[in-house]
Motif scaffolding. Structure first.
Motif, PDB file in Angstrom:
ATOM      1  N   GLY C 130       0.613  -1.089  -0.020  1.00  0.00           N
ATOM      2  CA  GLY C 130      -0.185  -0.061  -0.104  1.00  0.00           C
ATOM      3  C   GLY C 130       0.837   1.407   0.042  1.00  0.00           C
ATOM      4  N   LEU C 131       2.070   1.196  -0.432  1.00  0.00           N
ATOM      5  CA  LEU C 131       2.750   2.352  -0.500  1.00  0.00           C
ATOM      6  C   LEU C 131       3.240   2.812  -1.633  1.00  0.00           C
ATOM      7  N   PHE C 134       4.656   6.044  -2.392  1.00  0.00           N
ATOM      8  CA  PHE C 134       5.629   6.680  -1.596  1.00  0.00           C
ATOM      9  C   PHE C 134       6.929   6.325  -2.233  1.00  0.00           C
ATOM     10  N   ARG C 137      10.055   8.405  -1.460  1.00  0.00           N
ATOM     11  CA  ARG C 137      10.166   9.289  -0.235  1.00  0.00           C
ATOM     12  C   ARG C 137      11.527   8.734   0.647  1.00  0.00           C
ATOM     13  N   MET C 146       4.242   3.335   8.486  1.00  0.00           N
ATOM     14  CA  MET C 146       4.553   3.197   6.870  1.00  0.00           C
ATOM     15  C   MET C 146       5.943   2.612   6.845  1.00  0.00           C
ATOM     16  N   ARG C 149       6.044  -1.037   7.019  1.00  0.00           N
ATOM     17  CA  ARG C 149       5.411  -1.641   5.949  1.00  0.00           C
ATOM     18  C   ARG C 149       6.568  -1.829   5.032  1.00  0.00           C
TER      19      ARG C 149
END
Lengths: 255, 311, 266
Positions: C130-131, C134, C137, C146, C149
């Motif tokens: 689910g990232l 991102f 980043r 996060m 994850r």
């Protein structure tokens, strides 16, 4: 490896390394290079050292004295200025960049002009150089130490309605003390080296640095290196005394 | 699948106590310099004409200088002197001569820095890899800095001459750079060792779980993690290399650099009071350039400093 | 598929003693445990019971002083060299100078996987946790959940058939924790990986596992193994079901009650 093997090796390893260095020195001194050898051997240097112990000690006192005066003066100024800087933001803002600049600039460059200003027979120029060199680490470390008390601890003192001076005595000062001592430890080595190197840039004809330079030039290499040995001893004395001081104070203040 | 956690706030910049914007820092710094200038001029204006001497005039200890213009020139005199000729009629302006000295010494200091960084890093890598090397070498590395630089000058100079005569050309300035590197290698060795040992157990376990070898671990974990420790060490090494170069120049007797200029110009101080201050300004500039260059290097390594918040 | 390959972990009489002959600590004693392929097993117990030690032995981050330990029929060392497992700790252990995608790709980079394939796989894994948005980043821009994850995505990079997790959700708040547990169940099902999961939390152990291994300290040992027969399709509603509370109670009693003499598991 087991704990006892480790302890043994921690002592043996540097001793072995030292012996290897000694052998390398001996080897270097035996290389045939025509008239003047590259470097005098360990035996010659030691005998020159003990033969001239008197004058060596005199010069060591001069250099050591300059270093000590510089160290003390630099520490006092450093502590006072750090205190003001921690208290008044504008002072901190003005002083911090200047100190950062001083820290990267060769301070010994000032020695010739200082000798002119204060007289070529005065030790003061050398003492100022040692003082500036000592001031920087003391200032930086004390300033950091004065800021180390955490907000949660300050809140505690506020909750107890402690006065400003109580908070200083019981929280700020004890927290800053180890930093002060660390700063002095760093400054001590710098003071000795600066006092010594400053002698290279003029001033009275005494001190370890002048002797090293003089005897090197005149070809008496063994005596010059004997003086180098004395400088090492002087540096180590300053270092060990301040390390001892550090051990003593941080033990009482372990938090 | 979208992320539902809020993104963490941007990391707090390390504040200078007041959390000031960049331009304010420079402004206050300039104010600090102005304060120093003011201090100098005020003393000249208000201080005792013959300074302060403890004890008699002849043998006592002078702790405050005389205030007249020969001993303490005005700051503006010092600055104006920079634009006059160096030493009479057809010589170039003083600032040009000083600039030449600065560049020469800067080059040597840079060379000394490079050598010092290389040696320091090599020592740190060896000491990190084999703890017994750390136990054996580290005490001697610390002691090495108590040996005054000037002791090595004749030695290095002589070795240099031997090499030049028998092996391959070895110009004098390289000897100066080698001597300067003696001061530069120490902070790098210490800082790099701390940095290479910095990764915590979690990261080391992770690398082990990936069956990563020493080389892979070194390049992917230890070296990047060492950057926040290396940069202050490199800055210190640069400052030390500058000092080393200046001192070594004097002890070898090298021409054209700032070291010799400092000594030489100070000798004419009685006739030309503002003259010796020019190389001092040069030396300050030299130190600032050296530190600034390392800061630029640091700026280019910004990604590797993201870990600094945890340091 | 031979018998040994369908067993992810087989521990027989495993023992780990720390310290010298005079002062020794029995971190693990006589541990018998089998984890089948695709099975989710939790290790739970108070501090010092040896659950993290056992996990580290499986990961070859430490070696047993007695007994035998096999991972997919090989020695733990071989399994590590072959990258048969993925690992995640309580701290995410992300390298702060690498982006999310670069962190996920780290194990692949270390094993010489070509760049294009690495990027593809890293992007897939980021999407899986689910990232996906991102990827560029840096860790200091992400929240704790996060970051974990990312750590989990990284542990899946080499497509391992065994996941070792040491309290990966321990540093997270309760709400994030529950969300992550649901994610983990989904991921474990999708990859069909076996999981050995160390935890302090009883509800977490019951919610996630097929079996809960209860351990006890001084000396560290397995005292009881409880079945959690809820199948692999678990939803949020399970948290409020009576059978869930019954199992939670059973585990709690096993933890607090008089420990049974060395529960063997065959």
């Amino acid at each position: 490896m087991t704990a006892s093997t480790e302890r043994l090796l921690r002592i043996v390893a540097p001793v072995v390394a030292g012996l290897l260095l000694l052998l390398a020195w001996l080897g270097l001194s035996l290389i045939p290079t025509g008239r003047a050898r590259l470097v005098p051997g360990p035996v010659e240097v030691l005998s020159a050292f003990f033969a001239n112990l008197g004058i060596i000690a005199e010069d060591a006192l001069v250099t050591g004295g300059n270093a000590l005066v510089g160290l003390v003066a630099g520490t006092v100024v450093g502590v006072l200025l750090a205190g003001v800087a921690a208290w008044l933001r504008p002072v901190d803002a003005m002083v911090a960049p200047v100190v950062a600049a001083i820290a990267v600039v060769p301070i010994v460059a000032l020695t010739p002009i200082l000798n002119t200003m204060f007289g070529a027979s005065s030790q003061f120029g050398r003492e100022i150089v040692a003082g500036i060199a000592s001031f920087v680490p003391v200032f930086v470390n004390v300033l950091r130490g004065l800021r180390q008390a955490r907000p949660v601890q300050r809140d505690l003192f506020t909750a107890y309605a402690a006065s400003g001076s109580q908070q200083f005595r019981k929280l700020t000062f004890p927290t800053a003390l180890p930093y002060l001592v660390t700063g002095v430890r760093i400054a001590s080595s710098l003071a000795v080296i600066s006092a010594l190197v400053a002698e290279y840039f003029g001033g009275p004809a005494d001190g370890l640095g002048t002797a090293i330079a003089g005897y090197s030039k005149s070809g008496n290499a063994a005596l010059a290196w004997a003086y180098v040995g004395a400088s090492i001893v002087l540096g180590l004395i300053f270092f060990l005394v301040t390390v001892l001081l550090e051990r003593l104070t941080t033990r009482r203040n372990s938090s | 699948m979208t992320a539902t956690d809020p993104v963490a706030p941007a990391p707090r910049r390390r504040t200078t106590g007041a959390g000031m914007p960049r331009w304010a820092v420079w402004a206050w710094g300039a104010a600090g310099i102005v304060a120093l200038v003011l201090l100098w001029e005020l003393y000249k204006l208000l201080g005792p004409a013959d300074g302060v001497v403890i004890g008699s005039e002849r043998d006592g200890l002078r702790i405050l200088p005389r205030t007249h213009d020969r001993a303490m020139p005005h700051v503006w005199t010092m600055v104006a002197r920079l634009f006059e000729a160096t030493s009479g009629a057809n010589t170039p302006p003083l600032w040009l001569t000083v600039a030449g000295g600065v560049l020469t010494t800067l080059g040597i200091a840079a060379a000394g820095w490079v050598i010092g960084v290389a040696v320091g890093m090599l020592l740190a890598l060896v000491m990190q890899r084999w703890r017994i090397a750390e136990w054996g070498l580290l005490p001697w590395i610390v002691v090495s800095q108590t040996v005054p630089l000037i002791a090595f000058a004749p030695l290095v100079s002589r070795i240099g001459n031997q090499i030049d005569r028998n092996l391959f050309p070895w110009p004098g300035w390289i000897s100066v750079a080698v001597i300067a590197s003696y001061l530069a290698f120490f902070p790098v060795a210490i800082g790099a060792l701390r940095g290479l040992n910095a990764p915590d157990a979690i990261h080391q376990d992770l690398m082990r779980s990936y069956a990563a070898g020493y080389r892979q671990s070194l390049f992917k974990l230890r070296l990047p993690a060492a950057v926040p420790y290396l940069l202050p060490a490199l800055r210190l090494a640069a400052a030390n290399a500058v000092v080393g170069a200046v001192v070594a120049e004097v002890s070898i007797g090298m021409r054209g650099g700032l070291g010799r200029m400092l000594l030489q110009l100070a000798q004419s101080a009685s006739a030309d009071p503002a003259l010796p201050w020019a190389p001092i300004f040069g030396a300050v500039l030299l130190g600032l350039i050296a530190a600034g260059s390392v800061a630029l290097l640091g700026a280019s390594l910004k990604t590797y400093r993201r870990g600094e918040a945890q340091v | 598929m031979t018998a040994s390959e369908s067993t992810a972990v087989r521990a027989t009489g495993v023992e780990r003693v720390f310290g010298t002959a005079k002062r020794s600590v029995q971190a693990l004693t006589d541990v018998h445990l089998e984890v089948a392929a695709g099975e989710f097993v939790s290790l739970i117990g108070p501090s010092g019971c040896g659950k993290s030690t056992l996990m580290r032995l499986i990961a070859d981050l430490d070696q047993p002083t007695g007994g035998t330990l096999e991972v997919f029929g090989k020695s733990p060392r071989q399994a590590r060299l072959d990258q048969d497992y993925g690992i995640a700790f309580q701290q995410s252990g992300l390298l702060p100078w690498r982006t999310v995608l670069a962190n996920i790709a780290l194990p692949l980079e270390l094993h010489g996987v070509p760049s294009a394939e690495r990027s593809k796989r890293a992007a897939e894994l980021a999407e899986m946790v689910g990232l996906g948005d991102f990827g560029g980043r840096y860790p200091d821009e992400l929240s704790g959940g996060m970051q974990q994850r990312v750590a989990i995505a990284r542990s899946l990079a080499t497509q391992p058939k065994l996941l070792l997790m040491d309290e990966p959700f321990g540093a997270l708040d309760e709400m994030t924790r529950e969300r992550m547990q649901t994610e983990l169940i989904r991921i474990a099902k999708e990859t069909a990986a076996a999981v050995v999961f160390v935890t302090h939390s009883i509800p977490e152990a019951v919610y996630l596992s097929d079996r809960v291994v209860v351990m006890s300290p001084r000396p560290g040992r397995i005292t009881q193994v409880l079945e959690v027969p809820f199948g692999r399709d678990r939803g949020e509603t399970l948290r409020e079901a009576p059978e869930f509370f019954e199992r939670v109670t059973a585990v709690r009693e096993a933890l607090h009650g008089t420990p049974v003499e060395r529960a063997n598991e065959r």
